[in-house]
Design a protein around this motif. Structure first.
Motif, PDB file in Angstrom:
ATOM      1  N   TYR A  35       0.824  -1.204   0.000  1.00 55.16           N
ATOM      2  CA  TYR A  35       0.000   0.000   0.000  1.00 55.16           C
ATOM      3  C   TYR A  35       0.863   1.262   0.000  1.00 55.16           C
ATOM      4  O   TYR A  35       1.910   1.314   0.648  1.00 55.16           O
ATOM      5  N   LEU A  36       0.394   2.268  -0.711  1.00 53.41           N
ATOM      6  CA  LEU A  36       1.155   3.518  -0.829  1.00 53.41           C
ATOM      7  C   LEU A  36       0.991   4.419   0.385  1.00 53.41           C
ATOM      8  O   LEU A  36       1.829   5.283   0.617  1.00 53.41           O
ATOM      9  N   SER A  37      -0.084   4.248   1.154  1.00 55.53           N
ATOM     10  CA  SER A  37      -0.398   5.176   2.240  1.00 55.53           C
ATOM     11  C   SER A  37      -0.423   4.482   3.594  1.00 55.53           C
ATOM     12  O   SER A  37      -0.881   3.338   3.710  1.00 55.53           O
ATOM     13  N   LEU A  48      10.767   4.328   0.701  1.00 54.45           N
ATOM     14  CA  LEU A  48      11.898   4.135  -0.206  1.00 54.45           C
ATOM     15  C   LEU A  48      12.812   3.010   0.280  1.00 54.45           C
ATOM     16  O   LEU A  48      13.322   2.215  -0.521  1.00 54.45           O
ATOM     17  N   GLU A  49      13.017   2.927   1.603  1.00 55.46           N
ATOM     18  CA  GLU A  49      13.867   1.879   2.163  1.00 55.46           C
ATOM     19  C   GLU A  49      13.258   0.491   1.908  1.00 55.46           C
ATOM     20  O   GLU A  49      13.970  -0.467   1.601  1.00 55.46           O
ATOM     21  N   ASN A  83      -4.182  11.622  -5.940  1.00 50.68           N
ATOM     22  CA  ASN A  83      -3.438  11.323  -4.715  1.00 50.68           C
ATOM     23  C   ASN A  83      -2.518  10.116  -4.904  1.00 50.68           C
ATOM     24  O   ASN A  83      -1.386  10.098  -4.411  1.00 50.68           O
ATOM     25  N   ALA A  84      -2.997   9.112  -5.625  1.00 46.61           N
ATOM     26  CA  ALA A  84      -2.163   7.942  -5.910  1.00 46.61           C
ATOM     27  C   ALA A  84      -0.955   8.327  -6.771  1.00 46.61           C
ATOM     28  O   ALA A  84       0.167   7.865  -6.530  1.00 46.61           O
ATOM     29  N   ILE A  85      -1.187   9.167  -7.761  1.00 42.31           N
ATOM     30  CA  ILE A  85      -0.110   9.636  -8.644  1.00 42.31           C
ATOM     31  C   ILE A  85       0.934  10.411  -7.843  1.00 42.31           C
ATOM     32  O   ILE A  85       2.149  10.223  -8.014  1.00 42.31           O
ATOM     33  N   PHE A  86       0.465  11.272  -6.931  1.00 45.83           N
ATOM     34  CA  PHE A  86       1.372  12.060  -6.085  1.00 45.83           C
ATOM     35  C   PHE A  86       2.256  11.139  -5.234  1.00 45.83           C
ATOM     36  O   PHE A  86       3.471  11.315  -5.165  1.00 45.83           O
ATOM     37  N   ARG A  89       4.829   9.301  -7.410  1.00 41.22           N
ATOM     38  CA  ARG A  89       5.951  10.168  -7.793  1.00 41.22           C
ATOM     39  C   ARG A  89       6.899  10.383  -6.622  1.00 41.22           C
ATOM     40  O   ARG A  89       8.127  10.395  -6.805  1.00 41.22           O
ATOM     41  N   GLN A  90       6.338  10.562  -5.415  1.00 40.90           N
ATOM     42  CA  GLN A  90       7.178  10.733  -4.230  1.00 40.90           C
ATOM     43  C   GLN A  90       8.125   9.552  -4.042  1.00 40.90           C
ATOM     44  O   GLN A  90       9.260   9.730  -3.590  1.00 40.90           O
TER      45      GLN A  90
END
Length: 217
Positions: A35-37, A48-49, A83-86, A89-90
């Motif tokens: 999950y991204l969030s 990232l880790e 929000n998913a795209i943001f 990209r992060q």
């Protein structure tokens, strides 16, 4: 012959302990759905880790966006996609990667949301995926209405089906036939969560077609 890839997904972050649990009890995943969030008491957000750890252990990442509680209305669908795209990209997720909206079977869903999710993702560097249950809940009807109303839905969206649930297995004992449930209309069903809530480790087990695996990162 259809090539299938086996993997898992988890709400928990992929730590050394969880990874070893999966390796010991199930085998080496080809990919790991994450999950991204971060949502309290629901999911740890991908970092990232963690991406580096997954890649260092020879796996790809299957990104999932779950920061919404219903899938109703064009505006909400577009906001969820943005929000998913943001978040993608992060995290440096590369262009062309599929991102899966997590549409649970108990969510309210309508065609406007699905169309907006697909259109917004299509007009971004990423590709639209939807995790959903074609058998239980309102997704089937909403998806087929969206499919009839907008050609992009049938052409671009990829479905990750939650049915049928056969139970978790090791990699070696995964289903040999790719038989996910599908909506009643044409759909690109390229992934199947065939087992949920394993007893040995907090993961689900997933099969996907290689054409989707090639578009993970």
């Amino acid at each position: 012959m259809r090539i299938l890839n086996w993997g898992v997904d988890s709400a928990a972050a992929v730590t050394e302990t969880l990874h070893q649990c999966v390796r010991d009890n199930f085998g080496r995943p080809d990919f790991w759905g994450r999950y991204l969030s971060t949502i309290p008491n629901v999911s740890d957000g991908l970092t990232l880790e963690e991406i580096r750890f997954i890649h260092d252990n020879g796996m790809k990442v299957m990104p999932i966006f779950n920061n919404f509680r219903e899938a109703v209305g064009a505006r909400a669908g577009a906001v969820a996609a943005r929000n998913a795209i943001f978040k993608a990209r992060q995290l440096g997720i590369p262009e062309g990667t599929f991102i899966f909206a997590n549409v649970e079977r108990f969510f309210l869903v309508d065609s406007a949301w699905i169309i907006a999710w697909v259109e917004t993702m299509y007009n971004s560097p990423y590709r639209p995926g939807i995790y959903a249950d074609p058998d239980e809940g309102p997704f089937n009807e909403a998806y087929c209405a969206a499919h009839a109303a907008n050609n992009l839905v049938g052409e671009q969206a990829v479905i990750w089906s939650a049915e049928p649930e056969l139970g978790t297995t090791t990699k070696q004992k995964a289903p040999k036939r790719f038989i996910p449930s599908r909506p009643d209309c044409d759909a690109n069903v390229w992934a199947w969560q065939y087992g949920r809530d394993a007893e040995e480790c907090p993961i689900d087990t997933v099969l996907m077609e290689n054409r989707l695996y090639q578009n993970l990162f």
